[in-house]
Design a protein around this motif. Structure first.
Motif, PDB file in Angstrom:
ATOM      1  N   MET A   1      -1.850   3.385  -1.796  1.00 20.78           N
ATOM      2  CA  MET A   1      -0.575   3.722  -2.556  1.00 20.78           C
ATOM      3  C   MET A   1      -0.866   4.590  -3.771  1.00 20.78           C
ATOM      4  SD  MET A   1       1.839   1.501  -0.786  1.00 20.78           S
ATOM      5  CE  MET A   1       3.285   0.608  -1.613  1.00 20.78           C
ATOM      6  N   SER A   2      -0.042   5.463  -4.097  1.00 17.50           N
ATOM      7  CA  SER A   2      -0.234   6.273  -5.351  1.00 17.50           C
ATOM      8  C   SER A   2       1.109   6.448  -6.173  1.00 17.50           C
ATOM      9  CB  SER A   2      -0.584   7.770  -4.944  1.00 17.50           C
ATOM     10  OG  SER A   2      -2.065   7.599  -4.366  1.00 17.50           O
ATOM     11  N   LYS A   3       1.135   6.792  -7.096  1.00 23.06           N
ATOM     12  CA  LYS A   3       2.208   6.989  -7.999  1.00 23.06           C
ATOM     13  C   LYS A   3       2.687   8.456  -7.862  1.00 23.06           C
ATOM     14  CE  LYS A   3       2.179   3.246 -11.269  1.00 23.06           C
ATOM     15  NZ  LYS A   3       0.769   2.909 -11.505  1.00 23.06           N
ATOM     16  N   ALA A  88       3.346   4.949  -0.259  1.00 31.01           N
ATOM     17  CA  ALA A  88       1.952   5.564   0.404  1.00 31.01           C
ATOM     18  C   ALA A  88       1.558   6.595   0.530  1.00 31.01           C
ATOM     19  CB  ALA A  88       2.439   4.519   1.751  1.00 31.01           C
ATOM     20  N   SER A  89       2.418   7.566   0.455  1.00 36.66           N
ATOM     21  CA  SER A  89       1.957   9.210   0.652  1.00 36.66           C
ATOM     22  C   SER A  89       2.859   9.911   0.102  1.00 36.66           C
ATOM     23  CB  SER A  89       2.006   9.379   2.378  1.00 36.66           C
ATOM     24  OG  SER A  89       3.359   9.369   2.908  1.00 36.66           O
ATOM     25  N   LYS A  90       2.283  11.353   0.301  1.00 39.56           N
ATOM     26  CA  LYS A  90       3.197  12.500  -0.580  1.00 39.56           C
ATOM     27  C   LYS A  90       4.366  12.475   0.318  1.00 39.56           C
ATOM     28  CE  LYS A  90       2.495  16.985  -0.279  1.00 39.56           C
ATOM     29  NZ  LYS A  90       1.764  18.276  -0.357  1.00 39.56           N
ATOM     30  N   GLU A  91       4.325  12.461   1.641  1.00 41.04           N
ATOM     31  CA  GLU A  91       5.465  12.631   2.511  1.00 41.04           C
ATOM     32  C   GLU A  91       6.552  11.541   2.060  1.00 41.04           C
ATOM     33  OE1 GLU A  91       2.106  12.713   3.386  1.00 41.04           O
ATOM     34  OE2 GLU A  91       2.194  14.552   4.341  1.00 41.04           O
ATOM     35  N   GLU A  92       5.983  10.244   1.899  1.00 37.46           N
ATOM     36  CA  GLU A  92       7.057   9.317   1.437  1.00 37.46           C
ATOM     37  C   GLU A  92       7.935   9.646   0.035  1.00 37.46           C
ATOM     38  OE1 GLU A  92       5.694   5.337   1.906  1.00 37.46           O
ATOM     39  OE2 GLU A  92       7.397   4.629   0.774  1.00 37.46           O
TER      40      GLU A  92
ATOM     41  N   ARG B 230      -7.264  -1.604   3.335  1.00 38.88           N
ATOM     42  CA  ARG B 230      -6.643  -2.840   3.276  1.00 38.88           C
ATOM     43  C   ARG B 230      -6.181  -2.993   1.802  1.00 38.88           C
ATOM     44  NH1 ARG B 230      -8.307  -6.313   7.226  1.00 38.88           N
ATOM     45  NH2 ARG B 230      -9.064  -8.133   5.823  1.00 38.88           N
ATOM     46  N   ALA B 231      -6.652  -2.359   0.724  1.00 43.47           N
ATOM     47  CA  ALA B 231      -6.171  -2.572  -0.527  1.00 43.47           C
ATOM     48  C   ALA B 231      -4.741  -2.277  -0.558  1.00 43.47           C
ATOM     49  CB  ALA B 231      -6.913  -1.717  -1.471  1.00 43.47           C
ATOM     50  N   ASP B 232      -4.283  -1.292   0.274  1.00 48.76           N
ATOM     51  CA  ASP B 232      -2.794  -0.939   0.384  1.00 48.76           C
ATOM     52  C   ASP B 232      -2.128  -1.933   1.038  1.00 48.76           C
ATOM     53  OD1 ASP B 232      -2.845   1.527  -0.469  1.00 48.76           O
ATOM     54  OD2 ASP B 232      -3.160   2.585   1.407  1.00 48.76           O
ATOM     55  N   LEU B 233      -2.496  -2.965   1.600  1.00 51.28           N
ATOM     56  CA  LEU B 233      -1.929  -4.045   2.409  1.00 51.28           C
ATOM     57  C   LEU B 233      -1.464  -4.832   0.879  1.00 51.28           C
ATOM     58  CD1 LEU B 233      -3.777  -5.667   5.176  1.00 51.28           C
ATOM     59  CD2 LEU B 233      -1.389  -4.326   5.208  1.00 51.28           C
ATOM     60  N   ALA B 234      -2.259  -5.151  -0.073  1.00 51.06           N
ATOM     61  CA  ALA B 234      -1.917  -6.022  -1.258  1.00 51.06           C
ATOM     62  C   ALA B 234      -0.493  -5.229  -1.819  1.00 51.06           C
ATOM     63  CB  ALA B 234      -2.945  -5.910  -2.091  1.00 51.06           C
ATOM     64  N   ARG B 235      -0.903  -3.794  -2.017  1.00 52.64           N
ATOM     65  CA  ARG B 235       0.403  -3.218  -2.734  1.00 52.64           C
ATOM     66  C   ARG B 235       1.629  -3.333  -1.801  1.00 52.64           C
ATOM     67  NH1 ARG B 235      -1.103  -2.683  -7.520  1.00 52.64           N
ATOM     68  NH2 ARG B 235      -3.370  -1.953  -7.629  1.00 52.64           N
ATOM     69  N   GLU B 236       1.529  -3.317  -0.554  1.00 50.80           N
ATOM     70  CA  GLU B 236       2.762  -3.541   0.245  1.00 50.80           C
ATOM     71  C   GLU B 236       3.336  -4.885   0.217  1.00 50.80           C
ATOM     72  OE1 GLU B 236       4.344  -1.177   1.750  1.00 50.80           O
ATOM     73  OE2 GLU B 236       5.472  -2.148   3.403  1.00 50.80           O
ATOM     74  N   ALA B 237       2.606  -5.592  -0.030  1.00 53.35           N
ATOM     75  CA  ALA B 237       2.893  -7.148  -0.109  1.00 53.35           C
ATOM     76  C   ALA B 237       3.604  -7.131  -1.365  1.00 53.35           C
ATOM     77  CB  ALA B 237       1.750  -8.217  -0.397  1.00 53.35           C
ATOM     78  N   ILE B 238       3.351  -6.431  -2.639  1.00 51.36           N
ATOM     79  CA  ILE B 238       3.937  -6.643  -3.796  1.00 51.36           C
ATOM     80  C   ILE B 238       5.385  -6.129  -3.395  1.00 51.36           C
ATOM     81  CG2 ILE B 238       4.104  -5.657  -5.968  1.00 51.36           C
ATOM     82  CD1 ILE B 238       1.169  -6.199  -6.278  1.00 51.36           C
ATOM     83  N   ARG B 239       5.157  -4.951  -2.780  1.00 47.89           N
ATOM     84  CA  ARG B 239       6.787  -3.974  -2.603  1.00 47.89           C
ATOM     85  C   ARG B 239       7.455  -4.793  -1.831  1.00 47.89           C
ATOM     86  NH1 ARG B 239       9.436  -0.701   0.939  1.00 47.89           N
ATOM     87  NH2 ARG B 239       8.128  -0.901   2.554  1.00 47.89           N
TER      88      ARG B 239
END
Lengths: 140, 433
Positions: A1-3, A88-92, B230-239
């Protein structure tokens, strides 16, 4: 994920057209858009800017900076506000931008990734200082 | 020729990423709306996936439609009608479905003033109910834990099967089978697509919170990966917890959100330059994510403000907050942490909570008191775990009982299953003089 920062940009022409619209409708449309991003858990920050004519420009083209009031004559586009989304992505980020309630000639949204701490060398003393300032200021 | 082929592949790839991005944003609402139309969660998920597959072909070819969500919903509905026509034996259900379709179209037509084209996303409150129902169904207790996790990420989070497989390090067919099986289980148990009645709601909400917590912890034991790390899973859980917070603003939802934000705030500091884990006490607190701390504290304040007392997640968040606001280990409010662990131990008794309380006691009142608290745990559920000797070793070392400390730390290393942690324990034992 990115901002990503979604930067609202517009031409003078597009901005004028925007101002002709019913203000409560504009607020409602923006409100719904913002709420949708809040509900989706992606909106991190956002601000709108007041009229450019109330602002000022500092120009560094010459040796001494030149200050002018309001929108700068040569500027073709006005910067009107921004949102920051965590996605999650630039596309999003692009797809979120496409949902913005904007229309009219010259109105645009530019999408830029926000640099994170990881984009800079951690052993640099200024980067370390910046991390400390962010802590003091409570900014991200 | 070769150049042309490569361009096409690149174009398809960009198209695929666009479709996936739209899917991430819209899938929960689309699957939710389809489940409401069809009264059949499994069918809704199937036809939503068919619509996604069609988009993957059509959009890179024809461009992304002006209203992508409407396109996906209309396509999904067409596929649902096809499916019902194929199963004409299910007359009764088809009749009910057709009735709902008419009703839905009348509603969207009346509100939008547009012809009932069947591709309008329903009104916002209805969407909210649909998405909430989707979360409850995906986390239904008839499903295994791993099925709940996969289904939630797929239908609420909008992850594709490929992304899920990558995130959980299993082959794509395995993930596909897991989801198919989960849908069959829900159908066999005749789980209705609805938000549970008030009587069941608290327990079912608990199941949703557990699933979100599990997704987070899956992600927080991160290893590097490709686009879906897998770190993105943590972010996704927060979202997803933020999404739930908007739909069900209850104290424990805020409590969980606070816990996840405050825990994730430490992620930037939890590994060293060599990738080795850094313990809380040794972390460079300047690297903690202040934005996440601010959001976590705000969520915790909302949980507290509801005045119904904190639950297990809220209490853990309150403990995490004590660490988050402390400039250093020594300047941490350990007395408060002891009290919070005691409250947590009464609410959700567990030997690990007791052990953590003992550690907090040692920080608040000194290693002697901590050792007494640890000894009380001997002969319990933690016997045979490396945790007990590792804490005992730490406390003995602080008391200057070096030989005993070394023995305990080595015993802990022997019992520890994780290579990296074993190395840390052996290092500590070797460092004692």
């Amino acid at each position: 994920m990115s901002k990503y920062m979604l930067i609202m940009r517009g031409s003078e022409e597009g901005y004028e057209k925007f101002e002709e619209m019913d203000f409560t409708e504009v607020i409602a449309a923006m409100g719904r858009y913002n709420e949708e991003m809040v509900n989706a858990g992606v909106l991190v920050a956002g601000e709108g800017l007041s009229d450019a004519s109330e602002g000022a420009v500092v120009d560094f083209s010459s040796e001494t900076p030149v200050v002018t009031d309001g929108p700068y004559g040569e500027v073709k586009e006005l910067f009107n506000g921004f949102w920051i989304v965590d996605v999650a992505s630039k596309e999003e980020a692009v797809e979120w931008a496409k949902k913005a309630p904007l229309s009219g000639p010259g109105n645009k949204i530019e999408i830029r990734r926000v640099n994170g701490v990881e984009d800079f060398p951690q052993d640099n003393e200024w980067i370390q200082k910046e991390t400390a300032w962010r802590k003091e200021l409570g900014t991200e | 020729m070769a150049q042309g082929a490569r361009d096409r592949v690149t174009g398809d790839d960009a198209g695929r990423r666009t479709v996936e991005a739209v899917w991430r944003i819209e899938s929960a609402r689309i699957v939710g709306a389809l489940a409401r139309y069809t009264h059949d969660f499994a069918l809704a998920e199937d036809v939503a996936q068919e619509a996604l597959a069609e988009a993957l072909v059509a959009w890179p070819r024809d461009g992304v439609p002006r209203n992508p969500a409407g396109w996906l919903l209309a396509t999904g509905r067409r596929r649902a009608i096809d499916a019902f026509r194929r199963h004409t034996a299910l007359d009764e259900r088809y009749a009910a479905f057709a009735h709902d379709l008419d009703e839905g179209e009348a509603t969207s037509g009346a509100q939008g003033g547009a012809p009932a084209s069947g591709n309008q996303i329903p009104d916002p409150e209805r969407i909210d109910d649909d998405v909430l129902a989707l979360m409850f169904v995906a986390c239904h207790p008839v499903l295994s834990r791993e099925a709940r996790v996969a289904l939630t990420l797929r239908v609420v989070g909008g992850l594709t099967t490929e992304e899920l497989a990558r995130a959980f390090l299993v082959p794509v067919p395995t993930m596909q089978a897991r989801i198919t099986r989960a849908k069959k289980t829900l159908a066999a148990a005749r789980v209705p697509f609805e938000v549970p009645e008030p009587g069941d709601r608290a327990e079912r909400l608990g199941s949703v919170l557990t699933v979100l917590y599990v997704i987070f912890t899956e992600g927080s034991t991160a290893t590097a990966g490709d686009s879906w790390m897998r770190a993105d899973l943590a972010r996704e859980a927060i979202r997803l917890t933020r999404v739930l917070m908007r739909l069900a603003p209850e104290p424990e939802v805020y409590g969980l959100l606070a816990l996840l934000e405050l825990t994730a705030a430490r992620f930037p500091a939890r590994t060293g330059p060599d990738g080795a884990p850094v313990l809380l006490a040794d972390q460079d607190r300047r690297r903690w994510d202040r934005g996440a701390i601010r959001r976590g504290r705000a969520a915790l304040a909302r949980a507290v403000a509801q005045g119904r007392g904190l639950g297990a997640y809220g209490l853990q968040a309150a403990i995490a907050e004590c660490h988050a606001v402390a400039p250093s280990v020594d300047e941490t409010d350990w007395e408060r942490i002891v009290v919070l662990y005691e409250a947590l131990g009464r609410l959700a008794p567990s030997p690990v909570v007791e052990l953590n309380r003992a550690v907090a006691v040692s920080m608040a009142q000194g290693p002697e008191a901590g050792l007494v608290a640890v000894e009380r745990l001997a002969g319990g559920a933690l016997d045979g775990s490396y945790l007990l000797p590792s804490v005992r070793g730490e406390l003995l070392a602080r008391l200057g009982r070096t030989a005993e400390a070394r023995g305990e730390l080595l015993r802990a290393a022997e019992l520890c299953g994780n290579g990296a942690e074993r190395a840390v324990l052996e290092g500590k034992a070797a460092g004692l003089v």
